[in-house]
Scaffold this motif. Structure first.
Motif, mmCIF file in Angstrom:
data_model
loop_
_atom_site.group_PDB
_atom_site.id
_atom_site.type_symbol
_atom_site.label_atom_id
_atom_site.label_comp_id
_atom_site.label_asym_id
_atom_site.label_seq_id
_atom_site.Cartn_x
_atom_site.Cartn_y
_atom_site.Cartn_z
ATOM 1 N N LEU A 63 0.845 -1.190 0.000
ATOM 2 C CA LEU A 63 0.000 0.000 0.000
ATOM 3 C C LEU A 63 0.882 1.244 0.000
ATOM 4 C CD1 LEU A 63 -2.794 -0.847 2.617
ATOM 5 C CD2 LEU A 63 -3.027 -0.737 0.123
ATOM 6 N N LEU A 64 0.594 2.160 -0.905
ATOM 7 C CA LEU A 64 1.226 3.476 -0.920
ATOM 8 C C LEU A 64 0.162 4.522 -0.617
ATOM 9 C CD1 LEU A 64 3.315 3.199 -4.230
ATOM 10 C CD2 LEU A 64 3.964 2.491 -1.914
ATOM 11 N N ALA A 65 0.581 5.672 -0.109
ATOM 12 C CA ALA A 65 -0.340 6.786 0.117
ATOM 13 C C ALA A 65 0.093 7.971 -0.730
ATOM 14 C CB ALA A 65 -0.367 7.178 1.592
ATOM 15 N N LEU A 66 -0.871 8.661 -1.289
ATOM 16 C CA LEU A 66 -0.649 9.927 -1.986
ATOM 17 C C LEU A 66 -1.360 11.005 -1.182
ATOM 18 C CD1 LEU A 66 0.195 11.738 -4.389
ATOM 19 C CD2 LEU A 66 -1.949 11.058 -5.511
ATOM 20 N N ALA A 67 -0.606 11.935 -0.629
ATOM 21 C CA ALA A 67 -1.175 13.003 0.202
ATOM 22 C C ALA A 67 -1.011 14.337 -0.519
ATOM 23 C CB ALA A 67 -0.487 13.049 1.569
ATOM 24 N N VAL A 68 -2.143 14.964 -0.872
ATOM 25 C CA VAL A 68 -2.137 16.212 -1.637
ATOM 26 C C VAL A 68 -3.043 17.237 -0.938
ATOM 27 C CG1 VAL A 68 -1.669 15.050 -3.817
ATOM 28 C CG2 VAL A 68 -4.045 15.438 -3.107
ATOM 29 N N PRO A 69 -2.859 18.529 -1.238
ATOM 30 C CA PRO A 69 -3.690 19.539 -0.575
ATOM 31 C C PRO A 69 -5.172 19.442 -0.918
ATOM 32 C CG PRO A 69 -1.717 20.535 -1.513
ATOM 33 C CD PRO A 69 -1.786 19.137 -2.041
ATOM 34 N N ALA A 70 -5.494 19.183 -2.196
ATOM 35 C CA ALA A 70 -6.906 19.201 -2.610
ATOM 36 C C ALA A 70 -7.100 18.276 -3.797
ATOM 37 C CB ALA A 70 -7.339 20.623 -2.973
ATOM 38 N N ILE A 71 -7.757 17.164 -3.576
ATOM 39 C CA ILE A 71 -7.970 16.208 -4.665
ATOM 40 C C ILE A 71 -8.959 16.760 -5.683
ATOM 41 C CG2 ILE A 71 -9.861 14.923 -3.597
ATOM 42 C CD1 ILE A 71 -6.846 13.501 -5.602
ATOM 43 N N GLY A 72 -9.771 17.768 -5.310
ATOM 44 C CA GLY A 72 -10.688 18.393 -6.254
ATOM 45 C C GLY A 72 -9.988 19.261 -7.279
ATOM 46 N N ASN A 73 -8.735 19.637 -7.020
ATOM 47 C CA ASN A 73 -7.953 20.375 -8.002
ATOM 48 C C ASN A 73 -7.661 19.446 -9.175
ATOM 49 O OD1 ASN A 73 -5.533 21.289 -9.432
ATOM 50 N ND2 ASN A 73 -5.327 22.810 -7.816
ATOM 51 N N PRO A 74 -8.017 19.832 -10.396
ATOM 52 C CA PRO A 74 -7.844 18.919 -11.539
ATOM 53 C C PRO A 74 -6.421 18.416 -11.707
ATOM 54 C CG PRO A 74 -9.194 20.798 -12.165
ATOM 55 C CD PRO A 74 -8.675 21.101 -10.797
ATOM 56 N N TYR A 75 -5.435 19.234 -11.377
ATOM 57 C CA TYR A 75 -4.052 18.795 -11.502
ATOM 58 C C TYR A 75 -3.789 17.596 -10.605
ATOM 59 C CZ TYR A 75 1.013 18.740 -10.909
ATOM 60 O OH TYR A 75 2.326 18.343 -10.830
ATOM 61 N N PHE A 76 -4.215 17.681 -9.347
ATOM 62 C CA PHE A 76 -3.959 16.583 -8.415
ATOM 63 C C PHE A 76 -4.806 15.356 -8.730
ATOM 64 C CE2 PHE A 76 -2.456 20.097 -5.556
ATOM 65 C CZ PHE A 76 -1.128 19.678 -5.515
ATOM 66 N N SER A 77 -6.020 15.573 -9.211
ATOM 67 C CA SER A 77 -6.846 14.408 -9.551
ATOM 68 C C SER A 77 -6.261 13.666 -10.743
ATOM 69 C CB SER A 77 -8.292 14.835 -9.822
ATOM 70 O OG SER A 77 -8.370 15.767 -10.879
ATOM 71 N N GLU A 78 -5.755 14.394 -11.742
ATOM 72 C CA GLU A 78 -5.096 13.736 -12.872
ATOM 73 C C GLU A 78 -3.827 13.025 -12.429
ATOM 74 O OE1 GLU A 78 -4.925 15.521 -16.898
ATOM 75 O OE2 GLU A 78 -5.615 17.320 -15.839
ATOM 76 N N LEU A 79 -3.072 13.677 -11.558
ATOM 77 C CA LEU A 79 -1.835 13.083 -11.055
ATOM 78 C C LEU A 79 -2.138 11.803 -10.279
ATOM 79 C CD1 LEU A 79 1.155 13.811 -11.209
ATOM 80 C CD2 LEU A 79 0.910 14.934 -8.976
ATOM 81 N N ALA A 80 -3.184 11.834 -9.465
ATOM 82 C CA ALA A 80 -3.576 10.633 -8.717
ATOM 83 C C ALA A 80 -3.890 9.490 -9.674
ATOM 84 C CB ALA A 80 -4.782 10.943 -7.832
ATOM 85 N N HIS A 81 -4.595 9.799 -10.755
ATOM 86 C CA HIS A 81 -4.965 8.773 -11.726
ATOM 87 C C HIS A 81 -3.737 8.080 -12.306
ATOM 88 C CE1 HIS A 81 -6.995 6.769 -15.032
ATOM 89 N NE2 HIS A 81 -6.198 7.392 -15.886
ATOM 90 N N VAL A 82 -2.753 8.875 -12.741
ATOM 91 C CA VAL A 82 -1.583 8.256 -13.369
ATOM 92 C C VAL A 82 -0.705 7.556 -12.332
ATOM 93 C CG1 VAL A 82 -1.545 9.707 -15.419
ATOM 94 C CG2 VAL A 82 -0.385 10.493 -13.370
#
Length: 387
Positions: A63-82
């Motif tokens: 298990l890995l974790a991705l911790a970002v300021p705001a998953i609603g920000n399109p940049y972070f949501s796209e990054l999470a996907h890849v």
């Protein structure tokens, strides 16, 4: 150094491991003084109970974790996907945590979420500093993304784009289209060396290289990188200009005051005597702005909305440029010119660096620079006669 085990806590407290287990499960059959000794030992050893102990005794949790300021920000949501796709190819699942840039929540991330179930963390901090991350007690491997903390400060691997170089390139593009009064939206003076600060540096460098003076009045702050903030800050800038008309006009579905610029006719109407920008010389000086570099796409989209409400056309009157190459920017009207970081490469480098650390790599921390490209669209079309 290996993490503390339940047996280490038992030895420190002078009890059996079963007694430690009873304390952890808050069972009543433990005397208060014994409970206090066990809790003190847990704190001293930074012991974290495993919620998947059997699995971890057999190996990793994968298990890995991705911790970002705001998953609603399109940049972070796209990054999470890849990142999810990339980690899956190595047999890992990615859990996502949203910190909202809050110090307390970022501290929980830095301490490995305080449960021994995460093998490694990809972390985009906003408030934690490099020295704070370097001083963390938890040994869960972390790779940093974003611009706010460097490898040198934190002792952690770091993956990011070259914000200074990309901002200089974006500003040069606007200069090449004939713009000279270029503003910057997204300055955050309280976050030195953050995203806004680095992109501002590149903007300033490009202006200086072109021999243009820096006008501080054209540098607009942004408390957050959102559509609403872009709209609000540009509307405030326009409201400070002379010749502001208080007559309401219905523009794009909104009732809003329209900028009354000398020499300017109705929005979108070409009339004799107007240049290709839509303003005569007096009008352009009154507006004081013919292009805007925005620190991300969301700010740019909000800025275009404020300009449109005021009857100012993009790109004829003011060119607008953003960052991150979000789908929303590609489908906006006009389509938004943007700096596009290679998100797939960023995700690949971050996941691979993290897996190396999980495998025990103890080499010095590395800074990885991800390539970017300028995607030119309608929002920065050249002025008439400019190639």
């Amino acid at each position: 150094m290996r993490p503390a085990r339940i047996q280490d806590v038992a030895q420190r407290a002078g009890v059996s491991w079963k007694t430690v287990s009873n304390v952890l499960h808050e069972r009543a059959n433990v005397r208060p003084e014994t409970r206090a000794r066990v809790l003190a030992a847990i704190e001293e050893l930074n012991y974290r109970p495993s919620v998947a102990g059997r699995q971890l005794r057999m190996g990793r949790a994968n298990l890995l974790a991705l911790a970002v300021p705001a998953i609603g920000n399109p940049y972070f949501s796209e990054l999470a996907h890849v990142m999810i796709e990339g980690a899956a190819r190595s047999g890992y699942t990615v859990l996502i945590d949203e910190t909202h840039g809050e110090t307390g929540r970022e501290g929980v991330v830095a301490e490995g979420f305080r449960v021994r179930v995460i093998d490694g963390i990809i972390f985009s901090p906003l408030e934690m500093t490099g020295p704070q991350l370097a001083a963390r007690r938890d040994r869960t491997p972390i790779v940093l993304i974003g611009e706010h903390v460097t490898s040198e400060e934190s002792g952690l691997d770091h993956v990011a784009i070259d914000n200074v170089a990309s901002a200089a390139e974006a500003t040069r593009h606007l200069l090449e289209t004939g713009r000279e009064r270029i503003g910057f939206l997204g300055h955050q003076s309280w976050r030195p060396r953050g995203t806004g600060d680095l992109r501002l540096q590149g903007y300033e460098q490009a202006l200086a290289a072109a021999g243009l003076p820096l006008d501080r009045a054209l540098i607009l702050p942004a408390a957050a990188y959102s559509r609403e903030e872009g709209d609000a800050r540009v509307a405030e800038f326009l409201a400070r200009l002379p010749g502001r008309d208080t007559t309401d006009q219905h523009v794009s579905g909104h009732d809003a005051p329209v900028l009354d610029v000398p020499g300017r006719d109705a929005p979108g109407r070409d009339t004799p005597g107007r240049d290709a920008l839509g303003l005569d010389t007096l009008g352009r000086n009154a507006l004081g702005l013919d292009a805007l570099v925005c620190a991300n796409d969301l700010l740019a989209i909000g800025a275009m909305r404020a300009l449109r409400r005021a009857g100012i056309r993009v790109p004829e009157d003011v060119a607008v440029l953003g960052w991150d190459d979000t789908p929303e920017g590609a489908f906006s009207h006009p389509a938004l010119t943007t700096v596009a970081p290679d998100k797939k490469e960023l995700a690949r480098l971050a996941v691979e660096a993290l897996l190396r650390r999980i495998d025990g790599d103890t080499s010095p921390p590395v800074t990885y620079v991800v390539p970017h490209r300028l995607v030119v669209r309608e929002s920065t079309l050249p002025r008439y006669g400019t190639e």
